[in-house]
Write an enzyme that holds these catalytic residues in place. Structure first.
Site, PDB file in Angstrom:
ATOM      1  N   LYS A 153      25.531  -7.532 -18.447  1.00 21.90           N
ATOM      2  CA  LYS A 153      25.995  -8.784 -19.047  1.00 21.90           C
ATOM      3  C   LYS A 153      27.512  -8.785 -19.138  1.00 21.90           C
ATOM      4  O   LYS A 153      28.155  -7.725 -19.215  1.00 21.90           O
ATOM      5  CB  LYS A 153      25.381  -8.995 -20.425  1.00 21.90           C
ATOM      6  CG  LYS A 153      25.763  -7.980 -21.481  1.00 21.90           C
ATOM      7  CD  LYS A 153      25.100  -8.306 -22.811  1.00 21.90           C
ATOM      8  CE  LYS A 153      25.474  -7.309 -23.891  1.00 21.90           C
ATOM      9  NZ  LYS A 153      26.892  -7.358 -24.277  1.00 21.90           N
TER      10      LYS A 153
ATOM     11  N   LYS B 195      25.367  -4.023 -27.808  1.00 18.75           N
ATOM     12  CA  LYS B 195      26.531  -3.703 -26.985  1.00 18.75           C
ATOM     13  C   LYS B 195      27.626  -4.734 -27.208  1.00 18.75           C
ATOM     14  O   LYS B 195      27.364  -5.867 -27.581  1.00 18.75           O
ATOM     15  CB  LYS B 195      26.135  -3.679 -25.499  1.00 18.75           C
ATOM     16  CG  LYS B 195      25.073  -2.627 -25.164  1.00 18.75           C
ATOM     17  CD  LYS B 195      25.636  -1.227 -25.291  1.00 18.75           C
ATOM     18  CE  LYS B 195      24.573  -0.175 -24.976  1.00 18.75           C
ATOM     19  NZ  LYS B 195      23.598  -0.016 -26.047  1.00 18.75           N
ATOM     20  N   ASP B 196      28.868  -4.325 -26.926  1.00 22.53           N
ATOM     21  CA  ASP B 196      30.020  -5.188 -27.141  1.00 22.53           C
ATOM     22  C   ASP B 196      29.881  -6.508 -26.395  1.00 22.53           C
ATOM     23  O   ASP B 196      29.371  -6.556 -25.272  1.00 22.53           O
ATOM     24  CB  ASP B 196      31.294  -4.484 -26.664  1.00 22.53           C
ATOM     25  CG  ASP B 196      31.582  -3.234 -27.449  1.00 22.53           C
ATOM     26  OD1 ASP B 196      32.450  -3.268 -28.324  1.00 22.53           O
ATOM     27  OD2 ASP B 196      30.927  -2.208 -27.175  1.00 22.53           O
ATOM     28  N   LYS B 197      30.384  -7.567 -27.029  1.00 28.71           N
ATOM     29  CA  LYS B 197      30.354  -8.889 -26.399  1.00 28.71           C
ATOM     30  C   LYS B 197      31.478  -9.043 -25.385  1.00 28.71           C
ATOM     31  O   LYS B 197      31.253  -9.489 -24.265  1.00 28.71           O
ATOM     32  CB  LYS B 197      30.463  -9.982 -27.465  1.00 28.71           C
ATOM     33  CG  LYS B 197      30.518 -11.392 -26.891  1.00 28.71           C
ATOM     34  CD  LYS B 197      30.495 -12.452 -27.981  1.00 28.71           C
ATOM     35  CE  LYS B 197      30.491 -13.856 -27.368  1.00 28.71           C
ATOM     36  NZ  LYS B 197      30.378 -14.909 -28.403  1.00 28.71           N
TER      37      LYS B 197
END
Length: 435
Positions: free
Chosen positions: A55, A84-86
Site C-alpha cells: 500500500k 503500518k505507517d500511512k
C-alpha cells in the site's frame, strides 16, 4: 507526588555522545519503506485467503476497508498482524475469510494505491501480533552525504547495546495528548477527559480550531458540524453531548477500541518515563537486584536476585539479547518489581498523574480496558545498513534495519537525527503497535 509530566516522549538518548545529523523523514512515500516479516507461511489450503499487499499513502484500516468492499465481505472477515505507517510504502500480509470461494474466481483489484503481490490459502485468520517483526528502509533528507559516518556509529552502538524500546509518537496522537485523555479516564474525571479531547489546544491551535472553539462555547451541534468526519472519537462525544447526555455517558460513546487506546497511551507515557530514568542512570542494558528480567524469545519474566545479577552467565545472556530488563505497562495483573526497582517505577507512574490506588480502582471497575504486562526496556537492532547518496531531491542518508514486533522505527531515527522534539505525524486510528 512528583509534578505531573507533560511530555509522553523520552527526552534522553542512548547515543547522546554521538552528534545527531538532523534532517527530515517522509518527504515522499518512497523514503519510508516497511516490509512485514511474517511469523509463519500459509499452508496452501483452507478457507482463508492470504495475500501480501503493498500500500502507498494509506493507513492499514483504509486498506482493509478497500479490500472488504472488493471481496464482498464484512470487516470482521479480514485479519492483519499489525498496523503500518500511512505516509509510506508498506508491505504486509492480510487474511480474508472466504469459505467456498476461490482466488482465481475473484476480479482483479484496481486501485493505484494497492498492489497484491502474492496470494495463497491458510486454515486460520491472521491475528494481531502474528508477525516476527518489520524491516525498515528510511531515507533521511536535508543532510549531507558525509553524515553517513555518525549515522553508522549510532546504528552500530544500537546493534551492540539495544534500542530503547520506547513507545513512539504515533501512540500519542496529533496533539500529543492521548495519554492525558487516558489519565483522566483512569482517574474517573470524565469532564476533564472530554475537555482534553475536544477543547482548544495552545500547543497546536490550528488543529480543528473552529470546532474546538464552538465546543468551548457550549455549542455542541455546531462543533459537531465543523469536526472532520475522520475524527471518530470527537464526533461520537459531541453527538452524545448534543443530545444532553452526561459527560460519563458521552465519553463512553467512544468506540471501545479507541477507549483502550487512550489507556494504552497513558501506560506508554509511564513506561517511557521509566526508560528515561534508566538512560539517566546508565542501566538500560544491565540488571540489578530487584529488577524483573524478560526473555526475548517468549516474553516470560523472572525476578533478578543478587545471585543472578552477579552471575557472569547473566552478562552473557544480556550481551546476546537472550534477556533484558523489563519495565511496567501498568495494570492489575502486571508482575511488580522488587523493592528498589518498584519504588522507582511507582515514581514514574506518579509523575504521570496516577497513584497505584487509583489504578487498582480503575482495574476493578474496567478490567477489560487495561491489561498489565512487562515490556522489554530495550530490543535488538538486527542487520543494520547505512549509506549516503544524492538523487533528484538532493542528499540523503539511507538507514535500513529490522526490529521485533511492537517496536518503533521512529525511536531509532530519533537516535540518529536527535531532533529537538519528536516529528509529529497522523497516527493510525487504533494504534501503531504491532502486538
Amino acid at each position: 507526588m512528583s509534578p505531573v509530566s507533560a511530555s509522553p516522549h523520552t527526552v534522553r538518548f542512548l547515543t547522546a555522545d554521538i552528534p545527531g545529523i538532523g534532517g527530515v523523514i517522509k518527504q515522499r512515500p518512497e523514503d519510508f519503506l516497511v516490509d512485514e516479516i511474517p511469523a509463519y507461511d500459509p499452508v496452501g489450503e483452507g478457507e482463508h485467503f492470504y495475500m501480501l499487499v503493498q500500500k502507498r499513502n494509506l493507513s492499514t484500516l483504509e486498506m482493509l476497508a478497500i479490500l472488504a468492499t472488493h471481496f464482498g465481505v464484512d470487516r470482521g472477515s479480514l485479519g492483519y498482524a499489525g498496523l503500518k505507517d500511512k505516509h509510506a510504502i508498506t508491505r504486509q500480509v492480510v487474511s480474508i475469510h472466504a469459505p467456498g470461494k476461490k482466488l482465481d474466481q475473484t476480479p482483479s483489484l484496481r486501485d493505484d494505491r494497492l498492489q497484491i503481490l502474492w496470494t495463497d490459502y491458510h486454515t486460520n485468520k491472521l491475528r494481531r501480533g502474528h508477525l516476527r517483526g518489520n524491516r525498515f528502509s528510511v531515507r533521511i533528507r536535508g543532510v549531507r552525504p558525509t553524515d553517513v559516518l555518525p549515522a553508522n556509529r549510532v546504528l552500530r552502538r544500537l546493534a551492540d547495546d539495544g534500542v530503547p524500546n520506547a513507545l513512539g509518537e504515533q501512540r500519542f496522537g496529533m496533539r500529543e495528548n492521548n495519554h492525558i485523555v487516558g489519565r483522566h479516564f483512569i482517574a474517573g474525571d470524565f469532564p476533564a477527559a472530554i475537555r482534553e479531547l475536544l477543547g482548544p489546544c495552545e500547543r497546536f491551535p490550528h488543529l480543528n480550531r473552529e470546532a474546538r472553539e464552538r465546543f468551548a462555547a457550549g455549542d455542541y451541534g455546531e462543533a459537531l458540524a465543523r469536526m472532520p468526519r475522520t475524527a471518530h472519537a470527537e464526533r461520537a462525544v459531541l453527538r452524545a453531548l448534543a443530545r444532553g447526555q452526561s459527560p460519563k455517558r458521552a465519553f463512553f460513546a467512544i468506540d471501545r477500541t479507541l477507549l483502550r487506546f487512550y489507556v494504552s497511551a497513558f501506560q506508554s507515557a509511564a513506561f517511557n518515563r521509566v526508560i528515561d530514568d534508566r538512560l539517566a542512570t546508565g542501566t538500560l542494558a544491565s540488571l540489578e537486584p530487584g529488577d524483573i528480567a524478560i526473555r526475548h524469545a517468549n516474553q516470560s519474566v523472572f525476578d533478578v536476585t543478587p545471585e543472578i545479577a552477579a552471575d557472569p552467565a547473566t552478562l552473557d545472556r544480556l550481551r546476546t539479547f537472550d534477556i533484558s530488563p523489563s519495565g511496567p505497562m501498568w495494570g492489575g495483573t502486571m508482575k511488580r518489581a522488587g523493592e528498589g526497582t518498584d519504588a522507582r517505577e511507582l515514581e514514574a507512574l506518579a509523575a504521570n498523574g496516577i497513584t497505584l490506588d487509583t489504578l487498582k480502582e480503575f482495574t476493578e471497575h474496567h478490567r477489560d480496558f487495561i491489561a498489565g504486562e512487562r515490556r522489554p526496556l530495550r530490543v535488538p537492532l538486527i542487520s543494520p545498513e547505512v549509506e549516503g547518496g544524492v538523487d533528484e531531491l538532493g542528499a540523503y542518508v539511507r538507514c535500513a534495519f529490522e526490529l521485533p514486533r511492537g517496536s518503533f522505527a521512529t525511536v531509532v531515527l530519533r537516535e540518529i537525527m536527535k531532533p529537538a522534539s519528536p516529528q509529529r505525524e497522523e497516527p493510525e486510528e487504533d494504534d501503531a503497535d504491532d502486538r
